[in-house]
Design a protein around this motif. Sequence first.
Motif, PDB file in Angstrom:
ATOM      1  N   GLU A 112       0.813  -1.216   0.000  1.00 45.08           N
ATOM      2  CA  GLU A 112       0.000   0.000   0.000  1.00 45.08           C
ATOM      3  C   GLU A 112       0.850   1.271   0.000  1.00 45.08           C
ATOM      4  OE1 GLU A 112      -0.223  -2.223   2.663  1.00 45.08           O
ATOM      5  OE2 GLU A 112      -1.738  -3.497   1.693  1.00 45.08           O
ATOM      6  N   ASP A 113       2.162   1.124  -0.235  1.00 47.96           N
ATOM      7  CA  ASP A 113       3.091   2.273  -0.219  1.00 47.96           C
ATOM      8  C   ASP A 113       3.160   2.954   1.143  1.00 47.96           C
ATOM      9  OD1 ASP A 113       4.011   2.078  -2.874  1.00 47.96           O
ATOM     10  OD2 ASP A 113       2.239   3.140  -3.620  1.00 47.96           O
ATOM     11  N   LYS A 114       2.866   2.204   2.213  1.00 44.71           N
ATOM     12  CA  LYS A 114       2.961   2.788   3.552  1.00 44.71           C
ATOM     13  C   LYS A 114       4.423   2.929   3.995  1.00 44.71           C
ATOM     14  CE  LYS A 114      -1.265   3.422   5.353  1.00 44.71           C
ATOM     15  NZ  LYS A 114      -1.699   2.684   6.554  1.00 44.71           N
ATOM     16  N   TRP A 115       5.305   2.074   3.463  1.00 44.66           N
ATOM     17  CA  TRP A 115       6.722   2.146   3.810  1.00 44.66           C
ATOM     18  C   TRP A 115       7.558   1.491   2.719  1.00 44.66           C
ATOM     19  CZ3 TRP A 115       9.044  -2.616   4.064  1.00 44.66           C
ATOM     20  CH2 TRP A 115       8.221  -3.717   4.330  1.00 44.66           C
ATOM     21  N   PHE A 116       8.825   1.814   2.705  1.00 44.80           N
ATOM     22  CA  PHE A 116       9.773   1.186   1.794  1.00 44.80           C
ATOM     23  C   PHE A 116      11.104   1.072   2.530  1.00 44.80           C
ATOM     24  CE2 PHE A 116       9.927   5.709   1.245  1.00 44.80           C
ATOM     25  CZ  PHE A 116      11.274   6.031   1.154  1.00 44.80           C
ATOM     26  N   ALA A 117      11.862   0.019   2.221  1.00 42.81           N
ATOM     27  CA  ALA A 117      13.115  -0.232   2.927  1.00 42.81           C
ATOM     28  C   ALA A 117      14.294  -0.098   1.969  1.00 42.81           C
ATOM     29  CB  ALA A 117      13.097  -1.622   3.549  1.00 42.81           C
ATOM     30  N   VAL A 118      15.268   0.702   2.352  1.00 44.70           N
ATOM     31  CA  VAL A 118      16.449   0.904   1.504  1.00 44.70           C
ATOM     32  C   VAL A 118      17.685   0.203   2.045  1.00 44.70           C
ATOM     33  CG1 VAL A 118      15.657   3.077   0.499  1.00 44.70           C
ATOM     34  CG2 VAL A 118      16.903   3.118   2.661  1.00 44.70           C
ATOM     35  N   THR A 119      17.656  -0.177   3.323  1.00 48.80           N
ATOM     36  CA  THR A 119      18.814  -0.828   3.925  1.00 48.80           C
ATOM     37  C   THR A 119      18.370  -1.965   4.837  1.00 48.80           C
ATOM     38  OG1 THR A 119      18.780   0.765   5.762  1.00 48.80           O
ATOM     39  CG2 THR A 119      20.218   1.286   3.893  1.00 48.80           C
ATOM     40  N   GLY A 120      19.324  -2.699   5.338  1.00 48.52           N
ATOM     41  CA  GLY A 120      19.033  -3.768   6.279  1.00 48.52           C
ATOM     42  C   GLY A 120      20.305  -4.246   6.956  1.00 48.52           C
ATOM     43  N   TYR A 121      20.148  -5.152   7.883  1.00 52.93           N
ATOM     44  CA  TYR A 121      21.310  -5.705   8.585  1.00 52.93           C
ATOM     45  C   TYR A 121      21.014  -7.141   8.973  1.00 52.93           C
ATOM     46  CZ  TYR A 121      18.473  -4.565  12.721  1.00 52.93           C
ATOM     47  OH  TYR A 121      17.456  -4.459  13.641  1.00 52.93           O
ATOM     48  N   MET A 122      22.060  -7.874   9.330  1.00 48.19           N
ATOM     49  CA  MET A 122      21.875  -9.274   9.692  1.00 48.19           C
ATOM     50  C   MET A 122      22.689  -9.616  10.930  1.00 48.19           C
ATOM     51  SD  MET A 122      23.957 -11.146   6.636  1.00 48.19           S
ATOM     52  CE  MET A 122      25.663 -10.760   6.263  1.00 48.19           C
ATOM     53  N   GLY A 277      25.815   2.209   0.965  1.00 48.94           N
ATOM     54  CA  GLY A 277      26.748   1.136   0.653  1.00 48.94           C
ATOM     55  C   GLY A 277      28.026   1.174   1.463  1.00 48.94           C
ATOM     56  N   LYS A 278      28.369   2.348   1.984  1.00 46.26           N
ATOM     57  CA  LYS A 278      29.579   2.479   2.799  1.00 46.26           C
ATOM     58  C   LYS A 278      29.349   2.049   4.245  1.00 46.26           C
ATOM     59  CE  LYS A 278      31.337   6.338   0.037  1.00 46.26           C
ATOM     60  NZ  LYS A 278      31.662   7.793   0.037  1.00 46.26           N
ATOM     61  N   TRP A 279      28.065   1.938   4.618  1.00 48.95           N
ATOM     62  CA  TRP A 279      27.729   1.678   6.014  1.00 48.95           C
ATOM     63  C   TRP A 279      26.926   0.407   6.229  1.00 48.95           C
ATOM     64  CZ3 TRP A 279      29.221   4.690  10.182  1.00 48.95           C
ATOM     65  CH2 TRP A 279      29.800   5.927   9.880  1.00 48.95           C
ATOM     66  N   LYS A 280      26.226  -0.070   5.188  1.00 48.24           N
ATOM     67  CA  LYS A 280      25.267  -1.154   5.372  1.00 48.24           C
ATOM     68  C   LYS A 280      25.623  -2.358   4.505  1.00 48.24           C
ATOM     69  CE  LYS A 280      22.330  -0.296   7.708  1.00 48.24           C
ATOM     70  NZ  LYS A 280      22.190  -0.175   9.182  1.00 48.24           N
ATOM     71  N   ALA A 281      25.487  -3.536   5.085  1.00 50.81           N
ATOM     72  CA  ALA A 281      25.761  -4.759   4.334  1.00 50.81           C
ATOM     73  C   ALA A 281      24.625  -5.093   3.379  1.00 50.81           C
ATOM     74  CB  ALA A 281      25.986  -5.920   5.290  1.00 50.81           C
ATOM     75  N   ILE A 282      23.405  -4.690   3.730  1.00 45.85           N
ATOM     76  CA  ILE A 282      22.240  -4.944   2.872  1.00 45.85           C
ATOM     77  C   ILE A 282      21.713  -3.604   2.375  1.00 45.85           C
ATOM     78  CG2 ILE A 282      19.912  -5.906   2.756  1.00 45.85           C
ATOM     79  CD1 ILE A 282      20.657  -7.753   5.089  1.00 45.85           C
ATOM     80  N   VAL A 283      21.779  -3.400   1.061  1.00 45.26           N
ATOM     81  CA  VAL A 283      21.219  -2.209   0.414  1.00 45.26           C
ATOM     82  C   VAL A 283      20.268  -2.705  -0.662  1.00 45.26           C
ATOM     83  CG1 VAL A 283      21.692  -0.105  -0.886  1.00 45.26           C
ATOM     84  CG2 VAL A 283      23.304  -0.859   0.864  1.00 45.26           C
TER      85      VAL A 283
END
Length: 332
Positions: A112-122, A277-283
């Motif tokens: 529903e376009d309520k949110w979108f994710a640009v990064t992540g971590y594991m 990309g300089k800070w996050k393993a998942i982009v």
Amino acid sequence: MKFHTATLTAALLMGTSAFAGEITIYTSYEEDEAAAFLDLARAALPDVEMNMLRLSTGDLAARIIAEKGNPQHDVIWGFAASTIVNPEIEKTLEPYAPKGVEGIPAAFRSDEDKWFAVTGYMAAFCVNNERLKDKGLEMPTSWADLTDPAFKGEVVMPNPASSGTGYIQISSLLQMMGEDEGWALLDKLDENVAQYIKSGSKPCHAASAGEYVVGASYDMRAIKNIAEGYPITMVIPSEGSGNELEANALVATSDNKEDAKRFLDWTVTPEAATAYGKWKAIVTMPGGEKPQQFLDAGLPQDTSDVLHPTDFTAAAEDRTAIIEEWQNRYEN
């Protein structure tokens, strides 16, 4: 004449300041990440005054829910996807699809376009090589290894009630192993845990400082500490790494939606993607190469090979029950 010119200039400057946009951003990005990203956003949008509040995932979720009748923020930025889908939080959001969001795979966006994710971590372990050797222990490769009695008092973990990293570690183990086997493993693990820490990054710091052998933390904290010269090894658990997406969203009651939308537009620009990309393993945005220091620290070029396919909706729906069960078992 000069006086009048100076007065006019001052008046114009005051007027510009008075009419500059202002937004308040709530985030759970780590402090150093948030500061670096925000500096770039301010440079890209110099006419927008940006106020930022940074809290851990659990604390920020509690604040958003407490304020839901009168939200004090305009934007949510870098906030756990497994938490943003909480109905009490999601209903405070307004659908918005930033320019360029189509470059993000649908799996990383709300229908529903309520949110979108640009990064992540594991999830990842920070293992202090020197203390490991001093204690005569073998390098752990899995969560199961950490249940060995030899690690008693040598493991620190984040508290899942306050830390998004901590919660996704527990939730993913339960998803991977099932309720019975998952809680059985956590029971054994608890016997070896010296303490549960509020933050997702502090267990890695504690292990890096040589206070404990293992700090259960996340990928980028381990990578950064290795780059800073700490004698640690990053271990991605062989069972599969629980992971979390970090989501952005527009708050429905924002008094300055135009500038809030401009900020969200910026978060999906190539400039922002390069910074992530300089800070996050998942982009989640296409393009870009992983820095060599990420690879040198042990991060795979293709992280999909080690990620457990987390069910974020289930993680959100089960959150209260899981945390209550965890507290009943390990805090009483």
